[in-house]
Design a protein around this motif. Sequence first.
Motif, PDB file in Angstrom:
ATOM      1  N   ALA A  93     -33.483  77.298 -67.165  1.00  0.00           N
ATOM      2  CA  ALA A  93     -34.460  78.379 -67.032  1.00  0.00           C
ATOM      3  C   ALA A  93     -35.813  77.856 -66.562  1.00  0.00           C
ATOM      4  O   ALA A  93     -36.501  78.511 -65.767  1.00  0.00           O
ATOM      5  CB  ALA A  93     -34.614  79.104 -68.366  1.00  0.00           C
ATOM      6  N   ALA A  94     -36.197  76.683 -67.050  1.00  0.00           N
ATOM      7  CA  ALA A  94     -37.513  76.137 -66.723  1.00  0.00           C
ATOM      8  C   ALA A  94     -37.481  75.233 -65.499  1.00  0.00           C
ATOM      9  O   ALA A  94     -38.545  74.808 -65.040  1.00  0.00           O
ATOM     10  CB  ALA A  94     -38.051  75.354 -67.913  1.00  0.00           C
ATOM     11  N   ARG A  95     -36.282  74.961 -64.966  1.00  0.00           N
ATOM     12  CA  ARG A  95     -36.128  73.973 -63.895  1.00  0.00           C
ATOM     13  C   ARG A  95     -36.794  72.673 -64.334  1.00  0.00           C
ATOM     14  O   ARG A  95     -37.659  72.098 -63.677  1.00  0.00           O
ATOM     15  CB  ARG A  95     -36.725  74.469 -62.574  1.00  0.00           C
ATOM     16  N   CYS A  96     -36.336  72.207 -65.485  1.00  0.00           N
ATOM     17  CA  CYS A  96     -36.888  71.029 -66.143  1.00  0.00           C
ATOM     18  C   CYS A  96     -35.794  69.968 -66.219  1.00  0.00           C
ATOM     19  O   CYS A  96     -34.604  70.290 -66.266  1.00  0.00           O
ATOM     20  CB  CYS A  96     -37.352  71.441 -67.546  1.00  0.00           C
ATOM     21  N   HIS A  97     -36.182  68.722 -66.230  1.00  0.00           N
ATOM     22  CA  HIS A  97     -35.219  67.637 -66.392  1.00  0.00           C
ATOM     23  C   HIS A  97     -34.605  67.713 -67.796  1.00  0.00           C
ATOM     24  O   HIS A  97     -35.193  68.288 -68.717  1.00  0.00           O
ATOM     25  CB  HIS A  97     -35.895  66.286 -66.170  1.00  0.00           C
ATOM     26  N   LEU A  98     -33.437  67.117 -67.976  1.00  0.00           N
ATOM     27  CA  LEU A  98     -32.676  67.243 -69.222  1.00  0.00           C
ATOM     28  C   LEU A  98     -32.238  65.879 -69.733  1.00  0.00           C
ATOM     29  O   LEU A  98     -31.841  65.011 -68.953  1.00  0.00           O
ATOM     30  CB  LEU A  98     -31.430  68.111 -68.984  1.00  0.00           C
ATOM     31  N   HIS A  99     -32.315  65.709 -71.052  1.00  0.00           N
ATOM     32  CA  HIS A  99     -31.736  64.519 -71.682  1.00  0.00           C
ATOM     33  C   HIS A  99     -30.670  64.968 -72.668  1.00  0.00           C
ATOM     34  O   HIS A  99     -30.907  65.879 -73.474  1.00  0.00           O
ATOM     35  CB  HIS A  99     -32.791  63.689 -72.416  1.00  0.00           C
ATOM     36  N   VAL A 100     -29.511  64.325 -72.627  1.00  0.00           N
ATOM     37  CA  VAL A 100     -28.416  64.669 -73.535  1.00  0.00           C
ATOM     38  C   VAL A 100     -27.910  63.434 -74.256  1.00  0.00           C
ATOM     39  O   VAL A 100     -28.010  62.313 -73.759  1.00  0.00           O
ATOM     40  CB  VAL A 100     -27.241  65.346 -72.785  1.00  0.00           C
ATOM     41  N   GLY A 101     -27.364  63.675 -75.454  1.00  0.00           N
ATOM     42  CA  GLY A 101     -26.735  62.616 -76.225  1.00  0.00           C
ATOM     43  C   GLY A 101     -25.233  62.617 -76.016  1.00  0.00           C
ATOM     44  O   GLY A 101     -24.685  63.483 -75.322  1.00  0.00           O
ATOM     45  N   GLN A 102     -24.578  61.689 -76.658  1.00  0.00           N
ATOM     46  CA  GLN A 102     -23.134  61.566 -76.507  1.00  0.00           C
ATOM     47  C   GLN A 102     -22.383  62.772 -77.071  1.00  0.00           C
ATOM     48  O   GLN A 102     -21.288  63.086 -76.618  1.00  0.00           O
ATOM     49  CB  GLN A 102     -22.647  60.284 -77.201  1.00  0.00           C
ATOM     50  N   SER A 103     -22.981  63.463 -78.039  1.00  0.00           N
ATOM     51  CA  SER A 103     -22.312  64.625 -78.643  1.00  0.00           C
ATOM     52  C   SER A 103     -22.856  65.956 -78.139  1.00  0.00           C
ATOM     53  O   SER A 103     -22.457  67.016 -78.627  1.00  0.00           O
ATOM     54  CB  SER A 103     -22.440  64.562 -80.176  1.00  0.00           C
ATOM     55  N   ASP A 104     -23.767  65.915 -77.178  1.00  0.00           N
ATOM     56  CA  ASP A 104     -24.306  67.139 -76.584  1.00  0.00           C
ATOM     57  C   ASP A 104     -23.430  67.563 -75.407  1.00  0.00           C
ATOM     58  O   ASP A 104     -22.352  66.999 -75.193  1.00  0.00           O
ATOM     59  CB  ASP A 104     -25.747  66.912 -76.116  1.00  0.00           C
ATOM     60  N   VAL A 105     -23.895  68.527 -74.637  1.00  0.00           N
ATOM     61  CA  VAL A 105     -23.160  68.928 -73.439  1.00  0.00           C
ATOM     62  C   VAL A 105     -22.952  67.711 -72.547  1.00  0.00           C
ATOM     63  O   VAL A 105     -23.819  66.830 -72.452  1.00  0.00           O
ATOM     64  CB  VAL A 105     -23.936  70.026 -72.681  1.00  0.00           C
ATOM     65  N   ALA A 106     -21.777  67.620 -71.926  1.00  0.00           N
ATOM     66  CA  ALA A 106     -21.475  66.468 -71.082  1.00  0.00           C
ATOM     67  C   ALA A 106     -22.434  66.399 -69.900  1.00  0.00           C
ATOM     68  O   ALA A 106     -22.808  67.426 -69.319  1.00  0.00           O
ATOM     69  CB  ALA A 106     -20.036  66.543 -70.580  1.00  0.00           C
ATOM     70  N   ALA A 107     -22.825  65.192 -69.545  1.00  0.00           N
ATOM     71  CA  ALA A 107     -23.756  65.020 -68.430  1.00  0.00           C
ATOM     72  C   ALA A 107     -23.192  65.613 -67.143  1.00  0.00           C
ATOM     73  O   ALA A 107     -23.923  66.223 -66.360  1.00  0.00           O
ATOM     74  CB  ALA A 107     -24.077  63.538 -68.247  1.00  0.00           C
ATOM     75  N   ALA A 108     -21.893  65.462 -66.924  1.00  0.00           N
ATOM     76  CA  ALA A 108     -21.280  65.993 -65.705  1.00  0.00           C
ATOM     77  C   ALA A 108     -21.349  67.521 -65.677  1.00  0.00           C
ATOM     78  O   ALA A 108     -21.592  68.123 -64.626  1.00  0.00           O
ATOM     79  CB  ALA A 108     -19.825  65.527 -65.600  1.00  0.00           C
ATOM     80  N   ALA A 109     -21.145  68.146 -66.836  1.00  0.00           N
ATOM     81  CA  ALA A 109     -21.241  69.606 -66.903  1.00  0.00           C
ATOM     82  C   ALA A 109     -22.679  70.062 -66.673  1.00  0.00           C
ATOM     83  O   ALA A 109     -22.930  71.069 -66.003  1.00  0.00           O
ATOM     84  CB  ALA A 109     -20.745  70.095 -68.265  1.00  0.00           C
ATOM     85  N   ALA A 110     -23.627  69.308 -67.215  1.00  0.00           N
ATOM     86  CA  ALA A 110     -25.033  69.634 -67.004  1.00  0.00           C
ATOM     87  C   ALA A 110     -25.396  69.498 -65.529  1.00  0.00           C
ATOM     88  O   ALA A 110     -26.157  70.316 -64.990  1.00  0.00           O
ATOM     89  CB  ALA A 110     -25.915  68.722 -67.851  1.00  0.00           C
ATOM     90  N   ARG A 111     -24.843  68.503 -64.867  1.00  0.00           N
ATOM     91  CA  ARG A 111     -25.131  68.304 -63.441  1.00  0.00           C
ATOM     92  C   ARG A 111     -24.652  69.494 -62.624  1.00  0.00           C
ATOM     93  O   ARG A 111     -25.323  69.915 -61.668  1.00  0.00           O
ATOM     94  CB  ARG A 111     -24.464  67.005 -62.960  1.00  0.00           C
ATOM     95  N   GLU A 112     -23.505  70.058 -62.980  1.00  0.00           N
ATOM     96  CA  GLU A 112     -22.996  71.221 -62.251  1.00  0.00           C
ATOM     97  C   GLU A 112     -23.960  72.400 -62.347  1.00  0.00           C
ATOM     98  O   GLU A 112     -24.099  73.176 -61.402  1.00  0.00           O
ATOM     99  CB  GLU A 112     -21.626  71.619 -62.807  1.00  0.00           C
ATOM    100  N   VAL A 113     -24.632  72.512 -63.478  1.00  0.00           N
ATOM    101  CA  VAL A 113     -25.564  73.626 -63.687  1.00  0.00           C
ATOM    102  C   VAL A 113     -26.920  73.343 -63.033  1.00  0.00           C
ATOM    103  O   VAL A 113     -27.499  74.215 -62.376  1.00  0.00           O
ATOM    104  CB  VAL A 113     -25.755  73.890 -65.200  1.00  0.00           C
ATOM    105  N   LEU A 114     -27.413  72.136 -63.188  1.00  0.00           N
ATOM    106  CA  LEU A 114     -28.773  71.817 -62.762  1.00  0.00           C
ATOM    107  C   LEU A 114     -28.875  71.382 -61.302  1.00  0.00           C
ATOM    108  O   LEU A 114     -29.969  71.393 -60.730  1.00  0.00           O
ATOM    109  CB  LEU A 114     -29.355  70.716 -63.665  1.00  0.00           C
TER     110      LEU A 114
END
Length: 240
Positions: A93-114
């Motif tokens: 929503a904010a077009r902001c960079h994202l940091h995730v942990g090992q138990s958060d949303v998968a980085a690959a899934a986040a990349r598809e969205v962002l």
Amino acid sequence: MIRPSLRTAHAADFSLYHVTDSALSGGIDAVPGVVLAAVRGGAGAIQLRDKDASDADLLELVRACRERLASELGPRAQEVPLFVNDRLGVAEAARCHLHVGQSDVAAAAAREVLGEELMIGLSAGTAGQVRAALAEDTADVLGIGPIRATATKADAAPPLGLEGLAECLDPWRQARHVSAASAPLAVAIGGIDHRLAPEIAATGVDGLCVVSAIAAAPDPAAAAGRLREAIDQGRSSSSP
């Protein structure tokens, strides 16, 4: 082809990377002021982390920090990347960079969205996790730690110490040797203060992440300045 987000990471200054803590800062409304002070003291990147805040509160915090930095720093504010911890919806929503942990949303899934423009940071606490991240080639910044035990993250893994950090950095160094431009940045996090900073900076990491050393300081700008001096000292001592 190197993705745009990775080029952005390499162009930014992650030497001192402040991860916020609303409680230590005196409440979520105080965070923008601490962020500004940290940047004035020498922090080149910011991550907004508040596990208790709602998505709406975090979205407002992103906007408030952007406005505060822009109003006080002018064009220089654009040089300071702003990440949000864990909340993919807020980052989108904010077009902001994202940091995730090992138990958060998968980085690959986040990349598809962002998409390819926004940076994604990923926590890694073992050499195996670093190797997996390198093989996946999604993260732009690897947050390696915790280096020491920390009370600012309730679910933190056991501390790595300097020996464990060295093991995690081995596969990263190998990737960087092959192609520095296509390797993610590596930053150390967890229990780091100005006394430990020189030794960690001397390992060759791209930066140090700190939470309480800035957020809980009576003068966050001065604390950031002291940390930045310690980082520079450690880098100078390791130079040939």
